[in-house]
Design an enzyme around this catalytic site. Structure first.
Site, PDB file in Angstrom:
ATOM      1  N   SER A  20       9.417   5.840  -3.044  1.00 37.64           N
ATOM      2  CA  SER A  20       9.270   4.993  -2.181  1.00 37.64           C
ATOM      3  C   SER A  20       8.315   5.162  -1.189  1.00 37.64           C
ATOM      4  CB  SER A  20      10.735   4.923  -1.342  1.00 37.64           C
ATOM      5  OG  SER A  20      10.316   4.283   0.000  1.00 37.64           O
ATOM      6  N   GLY A  37       0.870  -1.083   0.042  1.00 33.59           N
ATOM      7  CA  GLY A  37      -0.101  -0.009   0.033  1.00 33.59           C
ATOM      8  C   GLY A  37       0.956   1.046  -0.114  1.00 33.59           C
ATOM      9  N   GLY A  51       5.646   4.792  -8.700  1.00 39.23           N
ATOM     10  CA  GLY A  51       6.325   3.672  -8.991  1.00 39.23           C
ATOM     11  C   GLY A  51       5.243   2.215  -8.959  1.00 39.23           C
ATOM     12  N   HIS A  52       4.608   2.473  -7.887  1.00 42.00           N
ATOM     13  CA  HIS A  52       3.395   1.208  -7.987  1.00 42.00           C
ATOM     14  C   HIS A  52       2.649   1.361  -9.428  1.00 42.00           C
ATOM     15  CE1 HIS A  52       4.165   1.409  -3.568  1.00 42.00           C
ATOM     16  NE2 HIS A  52       4.220   0.124  -3.745  1.00 42.00           N
ATOM     17  N   GLY A  91       9.039  -4.281  -8.438  1.00 43.37           N
ATOM     18  CA  GLY A  91       9.868  -3.124  -8.865  1.00 43.37           C
ATOM     19  C   GLY A  91      11.385  -3.153  -8.788  1.00 43.37           C
ATOM     20  N   LYS A 118      13.529  -1.327  -7.816  1.00 44.49           N
ATOM     21  CA  LYS A 118      14.160  -0.571  -6.826  1.00 44.49           C
ATOM     22  C   LYS A 118      14.550  -1.466  -5.741  1.00 44.49           C
ATOM     23  CE  LYS A 118      12.023   1.334  -3.487  1.00 44.49           C
ATOM     24  NZ  LYS A 118      12.412   1.369  -1.915  1.00 44.49           N
TER      25      LYS A 118
END
Ligand code: PAF
Length: 281
Positions: free
Chosen positions: A185, A28, A33-34, A147, A149
């Site tokens: 992030s 959540g 990025g999501h 992702g 990252k």
């Protein structure tokens, strides 16, 4: 978007879908990025397919002194974003449902998870593997999207998926960055104004070391030193690790080549940021 909270309902809606499904596992506090992961999921399954996003702050991947209770929870905004992005199913289980007591089965990947975040956060990847395997078995996706990252997380999940013969295609998506280079992030929101102003040093350090490599510096010790020197330019930064590792084993290398990944974890106050750069890219 259909919000599903029970495991049985998720099992029925996701596993029985006649069309391809793509799962985007998240904790959540969704950000751009999501959104990139969700868009990738849609491209993978097409308009007729089913995109599933899980929203679950997984307690087993946090250490006792880490930020589980403080981790941002923004359910309403997350649902809205999922709606805008055309997500079909949001799976949002409660912790007691995912870990009904007595719970005693965990998944341990023992090689790729040993270094980097696995070394500084003992038990973290056991929690990640356990919850990801559970999400895979509840939703039975054709694809799962993560992702880059969290590079080590991607490699650990890839190894688990291979070792356990899970019939799921994994897709990894490039890191999305703020205009100054800071990797997106959910934890960025914890940075104070002063910390935020310095946080782009993490990406800058990786870029500086990469240009040194491009100019011919292959000694990992020198690249590491350059990472540390650049981070030291930001007085609020404290290095957790700065490593130059092989992209498959994630163990330190002596000479950097195109299979090398540079990885950083840096604290700003209580907020720990991670980022990485693959030299071949
Ligand atoms: O990357 C994350 O958000 C989490 O580690 C994941 C994969 C959703 C497992 O809880």
């Amino acid at each position: 978007v259909k919000i599903v909270r029970s495991i049985n309902a998720a099992y029925n809606f996701c596993r029985r879908s006649p069309t391809p499904t793509a799962l985007v596992p998240t904790m959540g506090a969704l950000h751009a990025g999501h959104a990139a992961l969700i868009r990738k999921a849609r491209r993978l399954v097409g308009h007729g397919g089913t995109v599933i996003v899980s929203l679950f702050v997984n307690p087993t991947q946090f250490g006792p002194s880490e930020d589980y209770h403080k981790y941002p929870r923004t359910a309403r905004a997350d649902h809205d974003l999922c709606k805008v992005l055309g997500v079909d199913i949001v799976f949002e289980p409660a912790a007691e449902m995912m870990y009904p007591p007595p719970f005693s089965t965990y998944v341990d990947e023992k090689m790729v998870s040993a270094s980097l975040c696995g070394a500084s956060r003992p038990g973290h990847f056991q929690g990640v593997c356990t919850v990801v395997l559970k999400l895979f078995s509840i939703t039975g996706p054709t694809f799962a999207v993560f992702g880059l990252k969290d590079f080590q997380q991607c490699m650990v999940i890839r190894r688990m998926t291979r070792d356990l013969n899970l019939p799921i295609h994994l897709e990894f998506v490039e890191t999305v960055r703020e205009p100054d280079g800071l990797a997106m992030s959910s934890r960025n929101r914890f940075l104070s104004r002063a910390e935020r102003a310095q946080a782009a040093v993490v990406h800058r350090a990786l870029l500086a070391a990469k240009s040194a490599w491009r100019r011919g510096e292959t000694r990992a010790s020198r690249l590491r030193a350059l990472l540390c020197k650049t981070i030291a330019e930001a007085p609020l930064a404290r290095i957790d690790y700065a490593e130059v590792v092989d992209s498959d084993s994630l163990t330190p290398v002596r000479k950097a080549d195109s299979n090398t990944v540079m990885a950083l974890a840096v604290f700003f106050g209580g907020t720990r940021l991670i980022d990485n750069l693959w030299l071949r890219k």
